[in-house]
Design a protein around this motif. Structure first.
Motif, PDB file in Angstrom:
ATOM      1  N   ASP A 120       1.003  -0.905   0.064  1.00  0.00           N
ATOM      2  CA  ASP A 120       0.286  -0.280   0.060  1.00  0.00           C
ATOM      3  C   ASP A 120       0.416   1.683  -0.106  1.00  0.00           C
ATOM      4  O   ASP A 120      -0.125   2.179  -0.199  1.00  0.00           O
ATOM      5  N   GLU A 121       1.467   1.365   0.187  1.00  0.00           N
ATOM      6  CA  GLU A 121       3.317   1.838   0.451  1.00  0.00           C
ATOM      7  C   GLU A 121       2.737   3.725   1.108  1.00  0.00           C
ATOM      8  O   GLU A 121       3.008   4.400   1.154  1.00  0.00           O
ATOM      9  N   LYS A 122       2.104   2.851   2.140  1.00  0.00           N
ATOM     10  CA  LYS A 122       1.629   4.461   3.270  1.00  0.00           C
ATOM     11  C   LYS A 122       2.864   3.620   4.668  1.00  0.00           C
ATOM     12  O   LYS A 122       1.824   1.958   4.727  1.00  0.00           O
ATOM     13  N   TYR A 130      -5.946  -3.669  13.965  1.00  0.00           N
ATOM     14  CA  TYR A 130      -4.201  -3.270  14.196  1.00  0.00           C
ATOM     15  C   TYR A 130      -3.544  -2.078  13.355  1.00  0.00           C
ATOM     16  O   TYR A 130      -4.167  -1.795  12.233  1.00  0.00           O
ATOM     17  N   ARG A 131      -3.107  -1.232  14.491  1.00  0.00           N
ATOM     18  CA  ARG A 131      -2.541   0.045  13.844  1.00  0.00           C
ATOM     19  C   ARG A 131      -0.835  -0.439  13.417  1.00  0.00           C
ATOM     20  O   ARG A 131      -0.337  -1.073  14.186  1.00  0.00           O
ATOM     21  N   TYR A 132      -0.704  -0.431  11.846  1.00  0.00           N
ATOM     22  CA  TYR A 132       1.045  -0.903  11.436  1.00  0.00           C
ATOM     23  C   TYR A 132       1.571   0.313  11.417  1.00  0.00           C
ATOM     24  O   TYR A 132       1.141   1.995  11.268  1.00  0.00           O
ATOM     25  N   ARG A 133       2.683   0.427  11.724  1.00  0.00           N
ATOM     26  CA  ARG A 133       4.037   1.453  11.139  1.00  0.00           C
ATOM     27  C   ARG A 133       5.191   0.468  10.677  1.00  0.00           C
ATOM     28  O   ARG A 133       5.733  -0.880  10.661  1.00  0.00           O
ATOM     29  N   ILE A 134       4.942   1.145   9.375  1.00  0.00           N
ATOM     30  CA  ILE A 134       6.590   0.517   8.794  1.00  0.00           C
ATOM     31  C   ILE A 134       7.543   0.878   8.699  1.00  0.00           C
ATOM     32  O   ILE A 134       7.533   2.225   8.780  1.00  0.00           O
ATOM     33  N   THR A 135       8.873   0.180   9.071  1.00  0.00           N
ATOM     34  CA  THR A 135       9.734   1.415   9.022  1.00  0.00           C
ATOM     35  C   THR A 135      10.866   0.989   8.406  1.00  0.00           C
ATOM     36  O   THR A 135      11.783  -0.430   8.622  1.00  0.00           O
ATOM     37  N   SER A 136      11.508   1.818   7.520  1.00  0.00           N
ATOM     38  CA  SER A 136      13.574   1.218   7.076  1.00  0.00           C
ATOM     39  C   SER A 136      14.418   1.890   7.571  1.00  0.00           C
ATOM     40  O   SER A 136      14.689   2.661   7.540  1.00  0.00           O
ATOM     41  N   GLY A 137      15.656   0.961   7.715  1.00  0.00           N
ATOM     42  CA  GLY A 137      16.570   1.346   8.505  1.00  0.00           C
ATOM     43  C   GLY A 137      17.933   0.984   7.750  1.00  0.00           C
ATOM     44  O   GLY A 137      17.781  -0.134   6.646  1.00  0.00           O
TER      45      GLY A 137
END
Length: 413
Positions: A120-122, A130-137
């Motif tokens: 979804d790219e959000k 569920y509340r989600y969060r995508i993290t890139s590192g």
């Protein structure tokens, strides 16, 4: 006054309902915003702590309280928080899932959820409960899913309590005001009754001297011949008599409201007969009349009042139609509504406010009204009759002059 009581009760009901509806939505939006902000803060801390809820010591050592001051972490947070983390490889495919802190989701479900939200790219959002969060590192990409079902349940309970409380209070206020409404309108009822009584008494008292003045003027004409003075006296006494008659009609309208007789009325025949009776009057101005009366239109209403309404509108058109002009009258039915339209050629002022034509004693052109003998009461009576029959009476400017449109329902109660 019963109509006024009902209107006041409806106003109170709508006002109180509007207030509580606003309170309900404000509470819902505030609660939702608070839950979302808390969930976002928790997913952010989990992301900062490499996919784990920090214990109290880690929370203090890493100064998370400075980053997210509104989120409170205690000794039980790492054990009470239900969440899972999906880790992705370089091809954005799920390669591992941390499910130590949740039991209601299977491995396959977690993988599917992770890949769906990543596509979804959000960065943040909701997936079900569920509340989600995508993290890139540097350690790759992972998605944190926080279970918010308890928050949703709490919000539902709170909103249910608010809703039930609002409904109960609205009903109580409406019932209490309904009981007290009679006392509220009592001063208005007494004042209206006194006004009606004054109009009735004054009208009856004025009738006798007017009749004497008119009779004496006619005697003078008989003995000494007609002249401008006696003719003017007779004309003005007739105008005063008509005014008194209209005032009595207005004062009796409310008194007859509750006991008015409603019967089956052949409105087509009534309209045709009434409009036809003005042919001789308009003939003096060389006016052409066009009538389109749909036959066999029957309504439930008061015969005398409906005849009076059509007569007032027809008389108004015949008075103000221009010399060699045109009057168009029509009666049509559509569904449950019946429409009587009467249009006439007229010299209309550009700044004429059509709505004010129904105000009592309003005359847009005093000189012309003086010539025609109008007092501005007839249209007010006609509008009240239309309203009594479940409809309305409006006026509008047209290309040739002005048009009055009376609508009533077929079965007025």
């Amino acid at each position: 006054m019963k109509r006024l009581q009902r209107k006041l009760i409806c106003i109170v009901f709508l006002a109180v309902s509007g207030v509580f509806l606003a309170v309900f939505f404000i509470t819902f939006i505030s609660f939702s915003y608070y839950n979302t902000s808390q969930a976002d803060s928790m997913t952010q801390i989990i992301s900062l702590n490499n996919g784990l809820v920090p214990n109290i010591q880690e929370y203090k050592n890493n100064n998370y309280s400075e980053v997210l001051p509104y989120l409170k972490i205690n000794e039980e947070s790492e054990f009470e928080t239900r969440y899972f983390v999906v880790y992705f490889d370089e091809n954005d495919e799920a390669e591992n899932v941390n499910m130590e802190h949740v039991a209601s989701v299977s491995w396959d479900d977690a993988v599917e959820m992770g890949e769906t939200v990543l596509a979804d790219e959000k960065n943040t959002g909701y997936y079900g409960q569920y509340r989600y969060r995508i993290t890139s590192g540097t350690n790759g990409t992972f998605a944190v899913f926080l279970d918010c079902s308890d928050d949703f349940a709490s919000r539902s309970v709170v909103m249910g309590i608010v809703g039930i409380t609002a409904v109960v209070i609205i009903i109580l206020i409406t019932v209490i005001f309904g009981i007290c409404a009679k006392r509220v309108v009592k001063p208005f009822a007494e004042n209206a009754a006194q006004q009606k009584q004054f109009i009735t008494d004054a009208s009856h008292e004025l009738k006798t001297p007017l009749a004497i003045i008119s009779a004496n003027a006619e005697v003078l004409q008989y003995k000494n011949g007609s002249n401008d003075w006696t003719q003017n006296i007779i004309t003005q006494t007739k105008r005063m008599s008509k005014l008194i008659s209209d005032l009595l009609s207005l004062s009796k309208m409310d008194e007859l409201d509750e006991n008015v007789v409603m019967e089956s009325v052949d409105l087509s025949a009534l309209a045709a007969e009434t409009v036809e009776s003005f042919q001789e009057v308009i003939g003096q101005k060389n006016v052409r009349m066009e009538t389109i009366i749909t036959p066999d239109i029957t309504v439930k209403g008061n015969t005398e009042q409906l005849k009076q309404m059509i007569s007032i509108l027809s008389e108004n058109a015949s008075k103000y139609v221009t010399q060699d002009g045109l009057i168009k009258a029509s009666l049509t039915a559509s569904g449950k509504r019946v429409t009587f339209r009467i249009e006439n050629t007229a010299d209309i002022e550009e700044d004429l406010d059509c709505k004010r034509l129904f105000d009592r004693f309003y005359r847009p052109d005093s000189s012309r009204s003086s010539e025609t003998g109008g007092h501005g009461i007839g249209l007010s009576i006609a509008q009240k009759i239309a309203t009594r029959h479940g409809g309305s009476l409006t006026a509008e400017k047209t290309e040739i002059g002005i048009c009055f449109v009376a609508e009533i329902v077929k079965n007025a109660m």
